[in-house]
Design a protein around this motif. Structure first.
Motif, short mmCIF file in Angstrom:
data_model
loop_
_atom_site.label_atom_id
_atom_site.label_comp_id
_atom_site.label_asym_id
_atom_site.label_seq_id
_atom_site.Cartn_x
_atom_site.Cartn_y
_atom_site.Cartn_z
N PHE A 1 44.14 40.06 46.29
CA PHE A 1 44.06 41.49 46.58
C PHE A 1 44.61 42.24 45.37
O PHE A 1 45.71 41.97 44.89
CB PHE A 1 44.88 41.83 47.83
N THR A 2 43.84 43.20 44.88
CA THR A 2 44.23 43.97 43.70
C THR A 2 44.28 45.46 44.02
O THR A 2 43.52 45.95 44.85
CB THR A 2 43.25 43.74 42.54
N TYR A 3 45.17 46.15 43.34
CA TYR A 3 45.34 47.59 43.56
C TYR A 3 45.50 48.36 42.26
O TYR A 3 45.77 49.56 42.26
CB TYR A 3 46.56 47.84 44.46
N GLY A 4 45.34 47.68 41.13
CA GLY A 4 45.56 48.33 39.84
C GLY A 4 44.62 47.83 38.77
O GLY A 4 43.40 47.76 38.98
N THR A 5 45.19 47.43 37.63
CA THR A 5 44.38 47.09 36.46
C THR A 5 43.46 45.90 36.67
O THR A 5 42.45 45.78 35.97
CB THR A 5 45.27 46.81 35.23
N LEU A 6 43.77 45.02 37.61
CA LEU A 6 42.88 43.87 37.84
C LEU A 6 41.53 44.29 38.44
O LEU A 6 40.62 43.47 38.54
CB LEU A 6 43.55 42.83 38.74
N GLN A 7 41.39 45.55 38.81
CA GLN A 7 40.09 46.06 39.27
C GLN A 7 39.21 46.51 38.10
O GLN A 7 38.01 46.68 38.26
CB GLN A 7 40.28 47.22 40.24
N ASP A 8 39.82 46.70 36.95
CA ASP A 8 39.10 47.18 35.77
C ASP A 8 38.16 46.07 35.26
O ASP A 8 38.59 44.94 35.03
CB ASP A 8 40.10 47.57 34.68
N LEU A 9 36.89 46.40 35.08
CA LEU A 9 35.89 45.40 34.70
C LEU A 9 36.17 44.78 33.34
O LEU A 9 35.99 43.57 33.15
CB LEU A 9 34.49 46.01 34.73
N GLN A 10 36.65 45.58 32.39
CA GLN A 10 36.97 45.03 31.07
C GLN A 10 38.18 44.10 31.14
O GLN A 10 38.21 43.08 30.45
CB GLN A 10 37.21 46.15 30.07
N VAL A 11 39.15 44.43 31.97
CA VAL A 11 40.31 43.56 32.17
C VAL A 11 39.85 42.24 32.79
O VAL A 11 40.28 41.16 32.38
CB VAL A 11 41.39 44.26 33.03
N GLN A 12 38.97 42.32 33.76
CA GLN A 12 38.46 41.10 34.40
C GLN A 12 37.73 40.21 33.39
O GLN A 12 37.93 39.00 33.36
CB GLN A 12 37.52 41.44 35.56
N LYS A 13 36.89 40.82 32.55
CA LYS A 13 36.17 40.03 31.53
C LYS A 13 37.16 39.36 30.59
O LYS A 13 36.97 38.21 30.20
CB LYS A 13 35.20 40.92 30.75
N TYR A 14 38.21 40.08 30.21
CA TYR A 14 39.22 39.55 29.30
C TYR A 14 39.99 38.38 29.94
O TYR A 14 40.18 37.33 29.31
CB TYR A 14 40.19 40.67 28.90
N ILE A 15 40.41 38.54 31.18
CA ILE A 15 41.23 37.52 31.84
C ILE A 15 40.40 36.35 32.34
O ILE A 15 40.75 35.18 32.11
CB ILE A 15 42.00 38.13 33.03
N PHE A 16 39.35 36.64 33.07
CA PHE A 16 38.59 35.61 33.77
C PHE A 16 37.31 35.18 33.06
O PHE A 16 36.69 34.20 33.46
CB PHE A 16 38.23 36.09 35.19
N GLY A 17 36.88 35.95 32.06
CA GLY A 17 35.64 35.64 31.37
C GLY A 17 34.41 36.09 32.12
O GLY A 17 33.29 35.74 31.76
N ARG A 18 34.61 36.87 33.16
CA ARG A 18 33.49 37.36 33.98
C ARG A 18 33.99 38.54 34.83
O ARG A 18 35.18 38.75 34.97
CB ARG A 18 32.95 36.27 34.89
N VAL A 19 33.04 39.27 35.40
CA VAL A 19 33.36 40.33 36.35
C VAL A 19 33.40 39.70 37.74
O VAL A 19 32.49 38.96 38.12
CB VAL A 19 32.31 41.47 36.29
#
Length: 102
Positions: free
Chosen positions: A5-23
Protein backbone atom coordinates in the motif's frame (compact mmCIF):
# COMPACT_ATOMS: atom_id res chain seq x y z
CA UNK A 1 3.17 -12.46 -4.17
CA UNK A 2 2.57 -9.73 -1.64
CA UNK A 3 0.69 -6.44 -1.64
CA UNK A 4 2.14 -3.00 -1.00
CA UNK A 5 0.00 0.00 0.00
CA UNK A 6 1.46 3.35 -1.07
CA UNK A 7 0.48 6.90 -0.23
CA UNK A 8 3.38 8.98 -1.53
CA UNK A 9 6.33 8.86 -3.91
CA UNK A 10 5.96 5.14 -4.63
CA UNK A 11 2.88 6.07 -6.69
CA UNK A 12 5.02 8.18 -9.03
CA UNK A 13 5.53 6.35 -12.34
CA UNK A 14 9.12 7.55 -12.78
CA UNK A 15 9.96 6.44 -9.23
CA UNK A 16 8.45 3.03 -9.96
CA UNK A 17 10.50 2.67 -13.17
CA UNK A 18 13.65 3.62 -11.24
CA UNK A 19 13.04 1.23 -8.32
CA UNK A 20 11.28 -1.72 -9.91
CA UNK A 21 12.26 -1.38 -13.57
CA UNK A 22 8.60 -1.17 -14.57
CA UNK A 23 5.34 0.65 -13.84
CA UNK A 24 3.21 -1.22 -11.30
CA UNK A 25 -0.46 -1.94 -11.88
CA UNK A 26 -2.38 -0.75 -8.83
CA UNK A 27 -5.82 0.11 -7.62
CA UNK A 28 -7.19 2.65 -5.18
CA UNK A 29 -7.74 1.47 -1.62
CA UNK A 30 -7.98 3.00 1.84
CA UNK A 31 -6.06 2.61 5.07
CA UNK A 32 -8.43 2.98 8.03
CA UNK A 33 -7.37 4.30 11.42
CA UNK A 34 -4.44 6.33 10.06
CA UNK A 35 -3.85 9.90 8.96
CA UNK A 36 -1.32 11.27 6.49
CA UNK A 37 1.21 13.92 7.46
CA UNK A 38 2.79 15.78 4.56
CA UNK A 39 6.43 16.92 4.69
CA UNK A 40 6.97 14.86 7.83
CA UNK A 41 10.20 13.08 6.88
CA UNK A 42 13.19 15.29 6.05
CA UNK A 43 10.62 18.12 5.71
CA UNK A 44 9.79 16.69 2.29
CA UNK A 45 8.14 13.27 2.36
CA UNK A 46 4.79 12.04 3.63
CA UNK A 47 4.23 9.75 6.57
CA UNK A 48 1.17 8.00 7.93
CA UNK A 49 0.51 7.69 11.64
CA UNK A 50 -1.93 5.38 13.33
CA UNK A 51 -4.81 7.06 15.13
CA UNK A 52 -6.93 3.95 15.80
CA UNK A 53 -9.94 6.13 14.97
CA UNK A 54 -11.55 4.46 11.96
CA UNK A 55 -13.07 7.80 10.91
CA UNK A 56 -9.52 8.67 9.82
CA UNK A 57 -8.48 7.11 6.55
CA UNK A 58 -5.72 7.53 4.01
CA UNK A 59 -6.34 7.09 0.30
CA UNK A 60 -3.61 5.33 -1.62
CA UNK A 61 -2.80 2.65 -4.15
CA UNK A 62 -2.26 -1.03 -3.53
CA UNK A 63 0.06 -3.01 -5.80
CA UNK A 64 0.88 -6.70 -6.16
CA UNK A 65 4.63 -7.05 -5.68
CA UNK A 66 7.27 -9.73 -5.35
CA UNK A 67 9.66 -10.31 -2.46
CA UNK A 68 12.42 -8.79 -4.60
CA UNK A 69 10.23 -5.71 -5.24
CA UNK A 70 9.80 -5.29 -1.48
CA UNK A 71 13.56 -5.50 -0.91
CA UNK A 72 14.09 -2.83 -3.59
CA UNK A 73 11.45 -0.63 -1.95
CA UNK A 74 13.14 -1.12 1.45
CA UNK A 75 16.36 0.30 0.01
CA UNK A 76 14.49 3.23 -1.55
CA UNK A 77 12.63 4.06 1.66
CA UNK A 78 15.87 4.08 3.71
CA UNK A 79 16.00 3.61 7.48
CA UNK A 80 13.57 6.53 7.90
CA UNK A 81 10.74 4.03 7.30
CA UNK A 82 9.95 0.47 8.27
CA UNK A 83 7.45 -1.99 6.83
CA UNK A 84 4.33 -3.06 8.71
CA UNK A 85 1.53 -5.44 7.63
CA UNK A 86 -1.92 -3.80 7.67
CA UNK A 87 -5.43 -4.69 6.56
CA UNK A 88 -6.96 -2.29 4.04
CA UNK A 89 -10.58 -1.26 3.69
CA UNK A 90 -10.94 -3.77 0.82
CA UNK A 91 -9.82 -6.60 3.13
CA UNK A 92 -6.43 -6.97 1.42
CA UNK A 93 -3.47 -7.47 3.77
CA UNK A 94 -0.63 -5.29 2.51
CA UNK A 95 2.74 -3.97 3.53
CA UNK A 96 2.86 -0.31 4.53
CA UNK A 97 5.82 1.99 5.13
CA UNK A 98 5.54 3.86 8.42
CA UNK A 99 7.98 6.02 10.35
CA UNK A 100 10.91 4.19 11.89
CA UNK A 101 11.21 5.53 15.42
CA UNK A 102 14.48 3.90 16.38
Amino acid sequence: MDYLFTYGTLQDLQVQKYIFGRVLDGKTDFLLGFKRLDNAVYERYSLVVQTKDFKNKVEGKVYRVTTLDLRKADVYETSAYKRKKVKLESGIEAWLYIGNSH
